[in-house]
Design a protein around this motif. Sequence first.
Motif, PDB file in Angstrom:
ATOM      1  N   THR A 125     -21.401  33.627 -14.711  1.00 14.60           N
ATOM      2  CA  THR A 125     -22.565  33.552 -14.294  1.00 14.60           C
ATOM      3  C   THR A 125     -23.419  33.871 -15.459  1.00 14.60           C
ATOM      4  O   THR A 125     -22.875  34.385 -16.505  1.00 14.60           O
ATOM      5  N   PRO A 126     -24.606  33.251 -15.591  1.00 14.51           N
ATOM      6  CA  PRO A 126     -25.403  33.386 -16.972  1.00 14.51           C
ATOM      7  C   PRO A 126     -25.593  34.805 -17.321  1.00 14.51           C
ATOM      8  O   PRO A 126     -25.165  35.333 -18.591  1.00 14.51           O
ATOM      9  N   ALA A 127     -25.830  35.743 -16.501  1.00 14.63           N
ATOM     10  CA  ALA A 127     -26.161  37.212 -17.013  1.00 14.63           C
ATOM     11  C   ALA A 127     -24.731  37.696 -17.227  1.00 14.63           C
ATOM     12  O   ALA A 127     -24.774  38.516 -18.135  1.00 14.63           O
ATOM     13  N   GLU A 128     -23.730  37.713 -16.376  1.00 22.31           N
ATOM     14  CA  GLU A 128     -22.381  38.371 -16.640  1.00 22.31           C
ATOM     15  C   GLU A 128     -21.891  37.637 -18.096  1.00 22.31           C
ATOM     16  O   GLU A 128     -21.027  38.503 -18.815  1.00 22.31           O
ATOM     17  N   ARG A 129     -21.888  36.578 -18.004  1.00 29.12           N
ATOM     18  CA  ARG A 129     -21.213  35.675 -19.217  1.00 29.12           C
ATOM     19  C   ARG A 129     -21.913  36.609 -20.592  1.00 29.12           C
ATOM     20  O   ARG A 129     -21.073  36.736 -21.710  1.00 29.12           O
ATOM     21  N   GLY A 130     -22.957  36.542 -20.862  1.00 26.20           N
ATOM     22  CA  GLY A 130     -23.736  37.141 -21.723  1.00 26.20           C
ATOM     23  C   GLY A 130     -23.266  38.640 -22.180  1.00 26.20           C
ATOM     24  O   GLY A 130     -23.087  39.060 -23.219  1.00 26.20           O
ATOM     25  N   GLN A 131     -23.142  39.322 -21.040  1.00 30.87           N
ATOM     26  CA  GLN A 131     -22.721  40.721 -21.313  1.00 30.87           C
ATOM     27  C   GLN A 131     -21.309  40.755 -21.743  1.00 30.87           C
ATOM     28  O   GLN A 131     -21.041  41.548 -22.637  1.00 30.87           O
ATOM     29  N   TRP A 132     -20.582  39.907 -20.915  1.00 27.26           N
ATOM     30  CA  TRP A 132     -19.076  40.010 -21.690  1.00 27.26           C
ATOM     31  C   TRP A 132     -19.100  39.569 -23.042  1.00 27.26           C
ATOM     32  O   TRP A 132     -18.044  40.025 -23.809  1.00 27.26           O
ATOM     33  N   LEU A 133     -19.741  38.615 -23.583  1.00 27.98           N
ATOM     34  CA  LEU A 133     -19.762  38.212 -24.798  1.00 27.98           C
ATOM     35  C   LEU A 133     -20.060  39.123 -25.972  1.00 27.98           C
ATOM     36  O   LEU A 133     -19.668  39.385 -26.893  1.00 27.98           O
TER      37      LEU A 133
END
Length: 235
Positions: free
Chosen positions: A163-171
């Motif tokens: 998901t957009p929010a989770e993807r950015g956080q994990w990156l």
Amino acid sequence: MPADAAAQDQPFLKSFSDPEAVARYAEGPRRFVPGLDGMLRMTGILLAERAPADARVLVLGAGGGSELRAIADAHPGWTFVGVDPAAEMLRLAERVAGPHRARMELVEGYIDDAPAGPFDAATCLLTLHFLPAAERERTVREIHRRLRPGAPFVAAHSSFPQTPAERGQWLDRYAAFPIALGVEPEQALGARDAVAASLNTFSPEQDEAILRAGGFADPSLFYAAFTWRGWIAHA
């Protein structure tokens, strides 16, 4: 390393044919993949649960040689077929293999260039994230087709919520780990941007579904470290 021809046009992969970049390759995975050495050790343990003492093992994405060396160190009776499309990376694998080189056949190419088998076990580590979903599923299916019934297969690659929010956080976490080890922030953030732009990353749920669609009915998660996941499954 990339597992099939669909990866050839990705700019992210050009470094695998650059001799200077390949010479520095060993530094990268240990800085960006938490627990890499433990994951390689666990891979050998999981394969040995069902592989015989004289197992023939298919290693797809064998360039660099780290998994070949780690597994060969632990299992002196096994032989290996390592497949990778990058000649420079295979030359590095030859050097890293050291005293085990005589037990290894190294093939320059993709999954379709691998021998038909049957193999007693297989691995595909830090590789499948180079492939889009359809090609990834086809590659998994071709690995499955080359295995004996019941043979173990270990896959580990970049896999995290999308998901957009989770993807950015994990990156961000992907970059934070090497920075914590002393890597220059500019280098780590550049790697983050390259992963975001060039890799085909899916959620763990989708990755597991691809393994099942490729013929493996029992994928089980054994490794999770920030943006990385690893599964054991059986043909």
